[in-house]
Design a protein around this motif. Structure first.
Motif, PDB file in Angstrom:
ATOM      1  N   ARG A 621       0.862  -1.186   0.000  1.00 30.51           N
ATOM      2  CA  ARG A 621       0.000   0.000   0.000  1.00 30.51           C
ATOM      3  C   ARG A 621       0.895   1.232   0.000  1.00 30.51           C
ATOM      4  NH1 ARG A 621      -4.747   2.260   4.082  1.00 30.51           N
ATOM      5  NH2 ARG A 621      -4.914   4.234   2.948  1.00 30.51           N
ATOM      6  N   VAL A 622       1.118   1.715  -1.201  1.00 28.69           N
ATOM      7  CA  VAL A 622       2.031   2.835  -1.410  1.00 28.69           C
ATOM      8  C   VAL A 622       1.524   3.602  -2.617  1.00 28.69           C
ATOM      9  CG1 VAL A 622       3.579   1.506  -2.904  1.00 28.69           C
ATOM     10  CG2 VAL A 622       4.497   3.427  -1.609  1.00 28.69           C
ATOM     11  N   SER A 623       1.876   4.865  -2.726  1.00 29.22           N
ATOM     12  CA  SER A 623       1.325   5.670  -3.819  1.00 29.22           C
ATOM     13  C   SER A 623       2.363   6.643  -4.341  1.00 29.22           C
ATOM     14  CB  SER A 623       0.106   6.459  -3.341  1.00 29.22           C
ATOM     15  OG  SER A 623      -0.361   7.326  -4.351  1.00 29.22           O
ATOM     16  N   TYR A 624       2.458   6.732  -5.658  1.00 29.44           N
ATOM     17  CA  TYR A 624       3.317   7.721  -6.321  1.00 29.44           C
ATOM     18  C   TYR A 624       2.468   8.753  -7.061  1.00 29.44           C
ATOM     19  CZ  TYR A 624       7.406   9.344  -9.010  1.00 29.44           C
ATOM     20  OH  TYR A 624       8.423  10.095  -9.560  1.00 29.44           O
ATOM     21  N   VAL A 625       1.131   8.690  -6.853  1.00 29.22           N
ATOM     22  CA  VAL A 625       0.239   9.596  -7.575  1.00 29.22           C
ATOM     23  C   VAL A 625      -0.591  10.464  -6.635  1.00 29.22           C
ATOM     24  CG1 VAL A 625       0.104   8.071  -9.567  1.00 29.22           C
ATOM     25  CG2 VAL A 625      -1.595   7.855  -7.746  1.00 29.22           C
ATOM     26  N   GLY A 626      -0.456  10.246  -5.332  1.00 25.72           N
ATOM     27  CA  GLY A 626      -1.189  11.075  -4.391  1.00 25.72           C
ATOM     28  C   GLY A 626      -2.599  10.614  -4.117  1.00 25.72           C
ATOM     29  N   GLU A 627      -2.910   9.356  -4.418  1.00 25.82           N
ATOM     30  CA  GLU A 627      -4.231   8.800  -4.167  1.00 25.82           C
ATOM     31  C   GLU A 627      -4.091   7.490  -3.406  1.00 25.82           C
ATOM     32  OE1 GLU A 627      -7.004  10.297  -4.853  1.00 25.82           O
ATOM     33  OE2 GLU A 627      -6.274  11.870  -6.200  1.00 25.82           O
ATOM     34  N   LEU A 628      -5.190   7.024  -2.856  1.00 28.50           N
ATOM     35  CA  LEU A 628      -5.232   5.668  -2.326  1.00 28.50           C
ATOM     36  C   LEU A 628      -4.750   4.721  -3.420  1.00 28.50           C
ATOM     37  CD1 LEU A 628      -6.274   3.632  -0.129  1.00 28.50           C
ATOM     38  CD2 LEU A 628      -8.452   3.661  -1.383  1.00 28.50           C
ATOM     39  N   GLY A 629      -3.838   3.827  -3.074  1.00 23.57           N
ATOM     40  CA  GLY A 629      -3.322   2.962  -4.125  1.00 23.57           C
ATOM     41  C   GLY A 629      -2.573   1.760  -3.599  1.00 23.57           C
ATOM     42  N   TYR A 630      -2.406   0.789  -4.502  1.00 24.48           N
ATOM     43  CA  TYR A 630      -1.759  -0.468  -4.149  1.00 24.48           C
ATOM     44  C   TYR A 630      -0.863  -0.906  -5.303  1.00 24.48           C
ATOM     45  CZ  TYR A 630      -5.794  -0.542  -0.996  1.00 24.48           C
ATOM     46  OH  TYR A 630      -6.750  -0.211  -0.071  1.00 24.48           O
ATOM     47  N   GLU A 631       0.358  -1.313  -4.959  1.00 26.51           N
ATOM     48  CA  GLU A 631       1.225  -1.989  -5.917  1.00 26.51           C
ATOM     49  C   GLU A 631       1.058  -3.486  -5.717  1.00 26.51           C
ATOM     50  OE1 GLU A 631       5.312  -0.870  -5.666  1.00 26.51           O
ATOM     51  OE2 GLU A 631       4.929   1.234  -6.169  1.00 26.51           O
ATOM     52  N   LEU A 632       0.715  -4.193  -6.777  1.00 26.35           N
ATOM     53  CA  LEU A 632       0.462  -5.633  -6.714  1.00 26.35           C
ATOM     54  C   LEU A 632       1.623  -6.358  -7.375  1.00 26.35           C
ATOM     55  CD1 LEU A 632      -3.284  -5.475  -7.813  1.00 26.35           C
ATOM     56  CD2 LEU A 632      -2.316  -5.128  -5.511  1.00 26.35           C
ATOM     57  N   HIS A 633       2.502  -6.921  -6.573  1.00 30.42           N
ATOM     58  CA  HIS A 633       3.688  -7.626  -7.060  1.00 30.42           C
ATOM     59  C   HIS A 633       3.340  -9.110  -7.130  1.00 30.42           C
ATOM     60  CE1 HIS A 633       6.674  -4.230  -6.503  1.00 30.42           C
ATOM     61  NE2 HIS A 633       5.556  -3.759  -5.963  1.00 30.42           N
ATOM     62  N   VAL A 634       3.260  -9.617  -8.354  1.00 32.45           N
ATOM     63  CA  VAL A 634       2.677 -10.931  -8.575  1.00 32.45           C
ATOM     64  C   VAL A 634       3.612 -11.776  -9.441  1.00 32.45           C
ATOM     65  CG1 VAL A 634       1.396 -10.030 -10.575  1.00 32.45           C
ATOM     66  CG2 VAL A 634       0.613 -12.108  -9.442  1.00 32.45           C
ATOM     67  N   PRO A 635       3.735 -13.069  -9.171  1.00 36.16           N
ATOM     68  CA  PRO A 635       4.532 -13.907 -10.076  1.00 36.16           C
ATOM     69  C   PRO A 635       4.062 -13.716 -11.517  1.00 36.16           C
ATOM     70  CG  PRO A 635       3.948 -15.146  -8.114  1.00 36.16           C
ATOM     71  CD  PRO A 635       3.202 -13.838  -8.023  1.00 36.16           C
ATOM     72  N   THR A 636       5.018 -13.629 -12.410  1.00 36.41           N
ATOM     73  CA  THR A 636       4.745 -13.231 -13.788  1.00 36.41           C
ATOM     74  C   THR A 636       3.637 -14.048 -14.441  1.00 36.41           C
ATOM     75  OG1 THR A 636       7.054 -12.546 -14.009  1.00 36.41           O
ATOM     76  CG2 THR A 636       5.832 -12.905 -16.037  1.00 36.41           C
ATOM     77  N   GLU A 637       3.603 -15.352 -14.159  1.00 30.12           N
ATOM     78  CA  GLU A 637       2.643 -16.209 -14.856  1.00 30.12           C
ATOM     79  C   GLU A 637       1.201 -15.929 -14.440  1.00 30.12           C
ATOM     80  OE1 GLU A 637       4.282 -18.712 -11.372  1.00 30.12           O
ATOM     81  OE2 GLU A 637       4.946 -17.122 -12.729  1.00 30.12           O
ATOM     82  N   TYR A 638       0.993 -15.245 -13.311  1.00 29.69           N
ATOM     83  CA  TYR A 638      -0.357 -14.925 -12.848  1.00 29.69           C
ATOM     84  C   TYR A 638      -0.813 -13.540 -13.317  1.00 29.69           C
ATOM     85  CZ  TYR A 638      -0.132 -18.752  -9.393  1.00 29.69           C
ATOM     86  OH  TYR A 638      -0.058 -19.974  -8.759  1.00 29.69           O
ATOM     87  N   ALA A 639       0.084 -12.755 -13.906  1.00 30.48           N
ATOM     88  CA  ALA A 639      -0.192 -11.332 -14.105  1.00 30.48           C
ATOM     89  C   ALA A 639      -1.394 -11.084 -15.008  1.00 30.48           C
ATOM     90  CB  ALA A 639       1.049 -10.638 -14.665  1.00 30.48           C
ATOM     91  N   LEU A 640      -1.492 -11.796 -16.108  1.00 30.74           N
ATOM     92  CA  LEU A 640      -2.584 -11.543 -17.041  1.00 30.74           C
ATOM     93  C   LEU A 640      -3.929 -11.881 -16.410  1.00 30.74           C
ATOM     94  CD1 LEU A 640      -3.581 -10.661 -19.791  1.00 30.74           C
ATOM     95  CD2 LEU A 640      -3.088 -12.969 -20.650  1.00 30.74           C
ATOM     96  N   ASP A 641      -4.018 -13.003 -15.723  1.00 31.15           N
ATOM     97  CA  ASP A 641      -5.266 -13.368 -15.070  1.00 31.15           C
ATOM     98  C   ASP A 641      -5.650 -12.333 -14.014  1.00 31.15           C
ATOM     99  OD1 ASP A 641      -7.404 -15.453 -14.441  1.00 31.15           O
ATOM    100  OD2 ASP A 641      -6.411 -15.248 -12.485  1.00 31.15           O
ATOM    101  N   LEU A 642      -4.666 -11.849 -13.270  1.00 28.70           N
ATOM    102  CA  LEU A 642      -4.949 -10.840 -12.256  1.00 28.70           C
ATOM    103  C   LEU A 642      -5.448  -9.558 -12.905  1.00 28.70           C
ATOM    104  CD1 LEU A 642      -4.927  -9.870  -9.337  1.00 28.70           C
ATOM    105  CD2 LEU A 642      -2.495  -9.277  -9.625  1.00 28.70           C
ATOM    106  N   TYR A 643      -4.794  -9.143 -13.993  1.00 27.33           N
ATOM    107  CA  TYR A 643      -5.241  -7.943 -14.705  1.00 27.33           C
ATOM    108  C   TYR A 643      -6.697  -8.096 -15.144  1.00 27.33           C
ATOM    109  CZ  TYR A 643      -5.821  -4.578 -18.502  1.00 27.33           C
ATOM    110  OH  TYR A 643      -6.312  -3.576 -19.313  1.00 27.33           O
ATOM    111  N   GLU A 644      -7.033  -9.237 -15.724  1.00 34.03           N
ATOM    112  CA  GLU A 644      -8.396  -9.464 -16.216  1.00 34.03           C
ATOM    113  C   GLU A 644      -9.407  -9.429 -15.070  1.00 34.03           C
ATOM    114  OE1 GLU A 644      -7.200 -12.238 -20.077  1.00 34.03           O
ATOM    115  OE2 GLU A 644      -7.760 -13.173 -18.157  1.00 34.03           O
ATOM    116  N   ALA A 645      -9.038  -9.993 -13.933  1.00 36.53           N
ATOM    117  CA  ALA A 645      -9.940  -9.982 -12.780  1.00 36.53           C
ATOM    118  C   ALA A 645     -10.144  -8.561 -12.263  1.00 36.53           C
ATOM    119  CB  ALA A 645      -9.392 -10.883 -11.677  1.00 36.53           C
TER     120      ALA A 645
END
Length: 803
Positions: A621-645
């Motif tokens: 839970r960190v922000s570089y844009v000044g809003e509520l935000g989350y960086e989601l660090h995910v194993p590469t093979e899961y990234a597309l499914d996570l994006y779609e969800a």
């Protein structure tokens, strides 16, 4: 051959660069220095170089390097007794198009911030200075009084004479056959005439630098390409005392010679050279001239200088010259080794040799070059750049673009699509306009449906401006999704991990597991070497995140002081990063997990492992844009499914794809900084407004003494923030004025879509009175500027801490 058995410093390469380093080391009092040259001095690329010397570059520090060179060349003959062939005749750079004229106006404004004089002159004034030109089509020109040209062989001889007088031993006709190392140090230089034990080795081998580096398993993104110029027959029609001339719109340069002209340029289709290896005995040899390849440049030169139609060509010279993957030289300490320096890849080595030798001597004697040299730093390159095909494609492109207009939004066209995140195809289908960083394809912005996803080079805002505004507003008002997979990510683990990071970081990392710490890594002088987040995953395990192009640099900073009990693991390719940001981001994320995301359970600057949909995710839970935000660090093979969800969950909330241009706008409104632009080793945290990150009470760390002193006396300069009218289109490099007095060069600049103003920042002297008449000059046009003590958007940070 008189090869000594040991030396404190060994320089490999006897061209202008190597001899300049030797000369400057001698000037700094170093006597135990040996320079090795495989044939005779200058017998690489130096002997056939044209010898033009131009001083203005894209930053203040690089301009300082070139100015030092010109000043040195003017006095070196008197000091050494060896002629240099220096002619300080000045230079003309023509603008043969309105776009080029705007570039010259931009350069002249930038130069004011460096304290460097560039005069913009009319076509008729340009012709007065260079009477041979036909001014037809010329819009204007830039005149620089202190530029000129030098004889490369004579200059090198003068360096050598000065070096020898200072005690340096120069040994010629000696081939380096190998380098031996132990751990992180080179220990011996092997030659055909014996081995030399060395404390420090400098690779100044020009076109052979890649081969020398390979001897210690270091890959260098330097190679060679063909460069051509011709010399005319002598004629009384060519007057004496001409300045040097560049007509970059027509891709050629002119250097005066006695009764003749040397005319060269930068063909877009030059040939790579030496890809299969270069003979050790390749000496003062030229390559077969290619008249067909050079003819467009020759014709353009003859159109601009009609006398060239009347005089013959004495010789067309085609010689190999060094170049790197981005066209800029390599200077610095190898990231893998602690005593192996590189100073190579110079396409304009004659002009740069004086400054390069000076900073290399400073680096070796003082442990610091004396200024930030990031645009030249060896650590800006990594493994992607040293891959042969990528290297040569980029080198040829960089060569051909040497005189191209320096568009602020220009991107490389070759070597593309080498590194793609798992989301690349999906975002490409969403009309992403891609940029390239450290070989990674990254979405700069998203073109509207039904339009072509292109970004024509321009100084104007263009079609991208409105599209970026839509992305910006999506983050401020709803929720945005950003592919930040190119982040450099490093695992730091082991019993010594905490102590190591505490030594380098200025903030206190000894916090509970799950804490995220925003901190700078600073050197012993307090200069900012890195700007990062470090997450504590376990008592002895940390997760280090930095910029896409900064992984090599920051890892080397850590490895130079790492001892036993620490393991570093590059996780960049193993983990994709999706950033979910905006006031609706918690609502979107909550649909993918049954874990509580409430502030009490998941506060700002904390990290948790969560199952999101099908994926195990490290959520920051960190922000570089000044809003509520989350960086989601995910194993590469899961990234597309996570994006779609996330996208499915976000559609009800107006989710939008967001690119890096919008991120830049958002962070400017919050006064968030970028390493390499706003903060560098030239600045300390107190000057940059980052004093809140400095924990002087945490115990000893490398920068503590220096920063304690700065805090006690107060910083000498401070980063100040301004806004200007919305029509002021800025990219950085403009100047801030008080009345007619130039105060500083602009660092970051851009447009804030929420506040409806142009935003910029610049370092001002701390004791500078606050006037009421600030202005910013953009390409020669001045706009009123307002200074702001606090961020323009949400200075209370309510959005970031949203309940």
């Amino acid at each position: 051959m008189d090869v000594p058995s040991s030396a404190r410093i060994v320089i490999v390469g006897g061209g202008a660069i190597g001899c300049s380093i030797a000369y400057h080391l001698a000037r700094r009092g170093e006597r135990d220095v040996v320079l090795l040259e495989r044939l005779q001095l200058t017998h690489g690329a130096t002997w056939h170089a044209a010898g033009l010397v131009g001083q203005l570059r894209s930053s203040s520090n690089l301009t300082r390097l070139m100015r030092y060179s010109a000043e040195l060349y003017a006095r070196l003959e008197a000091e050494t007794g060896q002629a240099t062939g220096w002619h300080g005749v000045g230079s003309l750079r023509l603008a043969s198009s309105p776009a080029r004229w705007r570039e010259l106006q931009r350069s002249a404004t930038m130069a004011k911030g460096f304290g460097f004089q560039v005069d913009l002159v009319t076509p008729s004034e340009a012709r007065e200075r260079f009477p041979l030109i036909d001014p037809k089509g010329v819009v204007g020109a830039a005149w620089i009084t202190g530029d000129g040209y030098v004889d490369p062989a004579s200059l090198t001889a003068a360096y050598a004479a000065g070096a020898r007088a200072g005690g340096v031993r120069i040994v010629q006709n000696v081939t380096v056959t190998g380098l031996e190392k132990a751990g992180r140090r080179v220990t011996r230089v092997l030659t055909a005439h014996g081995a030399i034990a060395a404390e420090c080795v400098i690779n100044a081998a020009g076109m052979w630098a890649r081969d020398i580096a390979a001897m210690v398993d270091t890959r260098v993104a330097a190679c060679a390409v063909e460069h051509q110029y011709y010399v005319t027959e002598k004629t009384p029609k060519i007057p004496a005392g001409l300045p040097t001339l560049r007509d970059p719109d027509h891709n050629f340069y002119v250097k005066p010679e006695p009764g003749a002209l040397a005319v060269g340029g930068w063909e877009s289709n030059t040939r790579p050279w030496g890809a299969a290896g270069i003979r050790d005995d390749f000496g003062p040899e030229l390559l077969p001239p290619d008249f067909e390849r050079f003819s467009p440049l020759a014709e353009a030169a003859a159109m601009r200088i009609p006398v060239l139609n009347e005089v013959g060509i004495r010789e067309l010279i085609n010689g190999p010259i060094p170049i790197t993957a981005d066209g800029e030289p390599i200077i610095g300490l190898s990231p893998e080794l602690d005593n192996f320096y590189l100073c190579c890849g110079f396409t304009s080595g004659i002009a740069a040799s004086g400054g390069a030798g000076s900073v290399m001597a400073n680096w070796i004697v003082d442990g610091d070059p004396g200024m930030d040299l990031w645009p030249f730093d060896v650590r800006r390159f990594g493994a992607p750049h040293a891959v042969k095909r990528f290297l040569y494609e980029r080198a040829v492109e960089s060569y051909g673009r040497y005189y191209h207009i320096a568009w602020p939004n220009a991107e490389a066209e070759v070597g593309r699509n080498a590194r793609r995140s798992p989301l690349h195809a999906r975002l490409e289908a969403a009309n992403a306009v891609y940029g390239n960083k450290f070989g990674w394809e990254r979405p700069n912005w998203f073109a509207p449906r039904g339009t072509e996803p292109v970004d024509p080079p321009s100084f104007d805002r263009g079609a991208a401006f409105e599209a970026i505004g839509h992305e910006h507003r999506a983050v401020r008002e709803r929720v945005g999704l950003v592919d930040m997979s190119s982040f450099s990510k490093l695992g730091v683990a082991g019993s010594g991990a905490l102590a190591l990071l505490q030594r380098l970081a200025v903030n206190d990392l000894d916090r509970p597991v799950g804490s995220i710490v925003y901190t700078q890594l600073c050197n012993v002088r307090g200069g900012i070497e890195a700007d990062v987040t470090i997450t504590r995953l376990a008592p002895d395990r940390f997760y280090f995140v930095t910029g896409s192009a900064l992984g090599v640099r920051d890892r080397s900073t850590i490895e130079r002081v790492a001892g036993g009990g620490v393991t570093l693991t590059d996780q960049t390719s193993a983990k994709a990063v999706l950033t979910l940001c905006g006031p609706r981001s918690r609502d979107v994320l909550a649909t993918l997990t049954d874990a509580s995301l409430a502030n009490a359970d998941f506060p700002y600057m904390s990290a948790r492992m969560l199952d999101l949909g099908h994926a195990p995710v490290l959520v920051l839970r960190v922000s570089y844009v000044g809003e509520l935000g989350y960086e989601l660090h995910v194993p590469t093979e899961y990234a597309l499914d996570l994006y779609e969800a996330l996208w499915r969950a976000g559609e009800a909330h107006g989710i939008a794809n967001v690119g890096y241009r919008a991120i830049n706008s958002l962070r400017l409104e919050k006064q968030y900084l970028v390493w390499g632009t706003d903060i560098t080793p030239d600045y300390n945290p107190y000057e940059a407004g980052l004093g809140f990150c400095v924990a002087l009470n945490k115990g000893e760390f490398d920068a503590r003494a220096a920063l304690a002193e700065v805090k006690a006396r107060g910083p000498r300069q401070r980063l100040a923030w301004f806004t200007a009218p919305p029509e002021a289109n800025m990219w950085g490099g403009e100047i801030v004025l008080a009345g007619d007095r130039v105060l500083a060069s602009v660092k970051s600049a851009g447009y804030g879509y929420t506040v409806g103003r142009a935003i910029l920042c610049a370092y001002l002297p701390a004791d500078e009175p606050v006037p009421s008449d600030y202005a910013v000059e953009v390409m020669g046009v001045r706009y009123p500027a307002l200074r702001h003590a606090r961020p323009l958007y949400d200075p209370e940070r309510k959005a970031i801490f949203a309940a």
